[in-house]
Design a protein around this motif. Sequence first.
Motif, mmCIF file in Angstrom:
data_model
loop_
_atom_site.group_PDB
_atom_site.id
_atom_site.type_symbol
_atom_site.label_atom_id
_atom_site.label_comp_id
_atom_site.label_asym_id
_atom_site.label_seq_id
_atom_site.Cartn_x
_atom_site.Cartn_y
_atom_site.Cartn_z
ATOM 1 N N GLY A 114 -2.534 20.058 3.278
ATOM 2 C CA GLY A 114 -3.115 20.086 1.944
ATOM 3 C C GLY A 114 -4.578 19.726 1.827
ATOM 4 N N CYS A 115 -5.185 19.177 2.863
ATOM 5 C CA CYS A 115 -6.592 18.757 2.774
ATOM 6 C C CYS A 115 -7.505 19.808 3.400
ATOM 7 C CB CYS A 115 -6.783 17.400 3.433
ATOM 8 S SG CYS A 115 -6.206 17.308 5.128
ATOM 9 N N THR A 151 -5.069 9.582 5.528
ATOM 10 C CA THR A 151 -5.140 10.058 4.152
ATOM 11 C C THR A 151 -6.603 10.139 3.730
ATOM 12 O OG1 THR A 151 -2.996 9.086 3.600
ATOM 13 C CG2 THR A 151 -4.458 9.616 1.775
ATOM 14 N N ARG A 163 -3.966 14.367 5.634
ATOM 15 C CA ARG A 163 -3.404 14.718 4.344
ATOM 16 C C ARG A 163 -4.308 14.166 3.240
ATOM 17 N NH1 ARG A 163 1.685 10.389 4.099
ATOM 18 N NH2 ARG A 163 0.400 8.575 3.573
ATOM 19 N N ALA A 196 -9.624 10.922 0.913
ATOM 20 C CA ALA A 196 -10.060 11.004 -0.479
ATOM 21 C C ALA A 196 -11.577 11.160 -0.455
ATOM 22 C CB ALA A 196 -9.657 9.754 -1.256
ATOM 23 N N THR A 248 -6.297 14.592 -0.807
ATOM 24 C CA THR A 248 -7.059 15.514 -1.638
ATOM 25 C C THR A 248 -8.510 15.637 -1.198
ATOM 26 O OG1 THR A 248 -7.601 13.710 -3.171
ATOM 27 C CG2 THR A 248 -5.611 14.995 -3.638
#
Length: 245
Positions: free
Chosen positions: A136-137, A81, A112, A83, A114
């Motif tokens: 999505g990234c 993930t 994945r 960020a 943002t």
Amino acid sequence: MFAAKSHTSRHYIAIVVMACLCVLLGGPSYAAGAESLIIAGATYCEPGVSGPGWAWTDADHLELNGYAGEAIGADGDLVLTLAGQNSVTESHAPDADITLCGMEVWGNLTLRGTGTLTATGSQCGIHASQALVVDGCTVDARADGADITDEAVAGVIAGDMAVRGGGRVVAAGAGSGAGVRAYGVYLQDAGLGAGAAGCRLSVDASWLDATGADGGVACTGGSLVSARFVTVDVHLKVVRIVTEN
């Protein structure tokens, strides 16, 4: 295996050895997820550890938030993930377990979140022995081919690759060494037994820019098992798709 079979075999052996050492030293063995993690030059045998810009929260989940450092490797499936802005760069240390890729996962890798990830290496930016999913990234994976000869180099080397959920991927490979073939994305049937990937490419409502002197996307096994491009909100820029036999 792809052309650089000695590279992938060598690194897989190194990661498996570290996983075995973790078990021998008392670390638990997980039925799912990564059995060991190599990050910033150190090896970890169980989750629940963290460092500047990263946290390994459970066996199959790693979080990056502002990480900028040396290569990351995992033995087993991993969900990453993202960020903020993150970058991984191959380690040039002579005794490093991972030396030619920015990120190397022996299993399935899902990116994945943002955030963004920039991965650079001499042979590949990102290597996943089975499936790579970008969900999505934003990912920028590049290989410069430094000191590589007689092998394939690519921004992404994987079995399957899927870009979905509005993900954005730039994958580029370059190299001037003798016998180097440079691609943006290099798909291979990893041949790792049940569940091994098989050269499938999917871009669904997302963005893929794959470039290399010898082709945008290449695959082993003679042809892509399947290639699926959804027309809505898709950007696909490929120099050409080629096959290697």
